[in-house]
Scaffold this motif. Sequence first.
Motif, PDB file in Angstrom:
ATOM      1  N   UNK A   1      46.870  42.985  48.177  1.00  0.00           N
ATOM      2  CA  UNK A   1      45.861  42.312  47.127  1.00  0.00           C
ATOM      3  C   UNK A   1      44.942  43.024  47.256  1.00  0.00           C
ATOM      4  N   UNK A   2      44.432  43.707  48.718  1.00  0.00           N
ATOM      5  CA  UNK A   2      43.270  44.493  48.628  1.00  0.00           C
ATOM      6  C   UNK A   2      43.588  45.701  47.917  1.00  0.00           C
ATOM      7  N   UNK A   3      44.971  46.722  48.197  1.00  0.00           N
ATOM      8  CA  UNK A   3      45.452  47.891  47.581  1.00  0.00           C
ATOM      9  C   UNK A   3      45.729  48.217  46.233  1.00  0.00           C
ATOM     10  N   UNK A   4      45.544  46.833  45.724  1.00  0.00           N
ATOM     11  CA  UNK A   4      45.843  47.321  44.038  1.00  0.00           C
ATOM     12  C   UNK A   4      44.955  46.978  43.567  1.00  0.00           C
ATOM     13  N   UNK A   5      45.271  47.518  42.139  1.00  0.00           N
ATOM     14  CA  UNK A   5      44.285  47.843  41.554  1.00  0.00           C
ATOM     15  C   UNK A   5      43.905  45.596  40.754  1.00  0.00           C
ATOM     16  N   UNK A   6      42.862  45.999  40.292  1.00  0.00           N
ATOM     17  CA  UNK A   6      42.255  44.854  39.668  1.00  0.00           C
ATOM     18  C   UNK A   6      43.469  44.274  38.232  1.00  0.00           C
ATOM     19  N   UNK A   7      44.119  45.566  37.874  1.00  0.00           N
ATOM     20  CA  UNK A   7      44.804  44.909  36.958  1.00  0.00           C
ATOM     21  C   UNK A   7      46.316  43.776  36.957  1.00  0.00           C
ATOM     22  N   UNK A   8      46.285  43.929  38.866  1.00  0.00           N
ATOM     23  CA  UNK A   8      47.353  42.685  39.024  1.00  0.00           C
ATOM     24  C   UNK A   8      47.066  42.232  39.945  1.00  0.00           C
ATOM     25  N   UNK A   9      45.971  41.436  39.930  1.00  0.00           N
ATOM     26  CA  UNK A   9      45.793  40.355  40.773  1.00  0.00           C
ATOM     27  C   UNK A   9      45.206  39.399  39.844  1.00  0.00           C
ATOM     28  N   UNK A  10      45.870  38.155  40.760  1.00  0.00           N
ATOM     29  CA  UNK A  10      45.717  37.182  39.938  1.00  0.00           C
ATOM     30  C   UNK A  10      44.464  36.232  40.033  1.00  0.00           C
ATOM     31  N   UNK A  11      44.546  36.096  38.321  1.00  0.00           N
ATOM     32  CA  UNK A  11      42.791  35.013  38.322  1.00  0.00           C
ATOM     33  C   UNK A  11      42.604  33.728  38.931  1.00  0.00           C
ATOM     34  N   UNK A  12      41.341  33.914  39.794  1.00  0.00           N
ATOM     35  CA  UNK A  12      40.844  32.645  40.614  1.00  0.00           C
ATOM     36  C   UNK A  12      42.199  31.530  39.485  1.00  0.00           C
TER      37      UNK A  12
END
Length: 273
Positions: free
Chosen positions: A169-180
Motif C-alpha cells: 500500500x505504501x508503494x501504490x499511488x493514492x488512486x489505489x488506496x481505499x478511503x478511511x
Amino acid sequence: MTTTAPQEAFLQAFHAEYPAVTAEAFGRGHAPDGRSSYEILCDQVAGSMRVLDLGCGDGLLLELLARRAGRQLAGVDLSSHSLALARRRPALSEAKLEEGRAQELPFADDSFDACVSHMALMLMSEIEQVAAEVARVLSPGGVLACVVGGGAVGGDAYERFLTLLRRTIEETPASQRIPALGDKRTRSREGLDAVLGPAGFAAVGWETVPIDLSGPVEQVWAAVSSLYDLGPLDRATMERLRKAFFAEVRDMTTSDGHVPCAFKICLATARLR
C-alpha cells in the motif's frame, strides 16, 4: 451528499464485484470450540425472537438465525448485490431484507429484541447516529451483539500477510488506496462504551476469540486477500503480492501442505436499558 458518501460508494462498488466475500473468507474459520464467528454471534441472541442483522451481506448469519422456528428476521445492507444473494436463501423467504443505511433504518420503533452485526459496525461512519438508530428499533432490554476485527494473533501467515500488504500500500499511488472506513472507537471496549452509552446502552461486554483459518496456501490466500484494502489494486500489483505471500509462508508450511493462519475477533455485547 453526506460526508460518508465516498466510503459508502466504495463499499457498494466492492460488494458489487464481491457480494459474498465476507462469508466466503470467514465462514469456514473456527474458534477453539469449533464454532465459526457467525455461530458465536448467533449464540449471543439465542433467546431473542425478533432479530435484525445490521450489514447482513449475503445472509449467512440470518440463515443460521432462521434455524430457530418462529423467529422474525430482518436484514439491512448497502449492497443490492449482496442482498440479491440473501434473497435466494430459502430459509430467508419470510425475512425482511432491505437495502439501506444503518444511520437511517427503515424499521419502526421497538421492532426487535436483538440486533447483530458481523464485521460491519466497524465500517460505519456517523457511528453515534447508528447507535441511536439501533436503540430506536430495539425494545427496552434488547441486546446488540457485534463481531469486529481484532487483528493478527501473531507469528503466522496472517501477520506476515499484513506486513506485505502495508508495504504494498505504501508503494501504490493514492488512486489505489481505499478511503478511511468506519470509526476506530468501534474496535475497543472503551470506544464502544463511549458511543453506545449516550444512546441508552448499558456497559459493553467484550471478549476476544482467535479464529483459525489454516489450510492449503491457496485457500489461505483467498481468505486474507479478501480485505477491502486490496479492492483498488491493479492486477499486476495483486499478482506480485500473491507471489510474495506464497514465498513468505513457504517456511511455515507443514508437510501435509497446510499453512497456519489465524486472526482475532472481538465479540461485543450491550443491552439497552
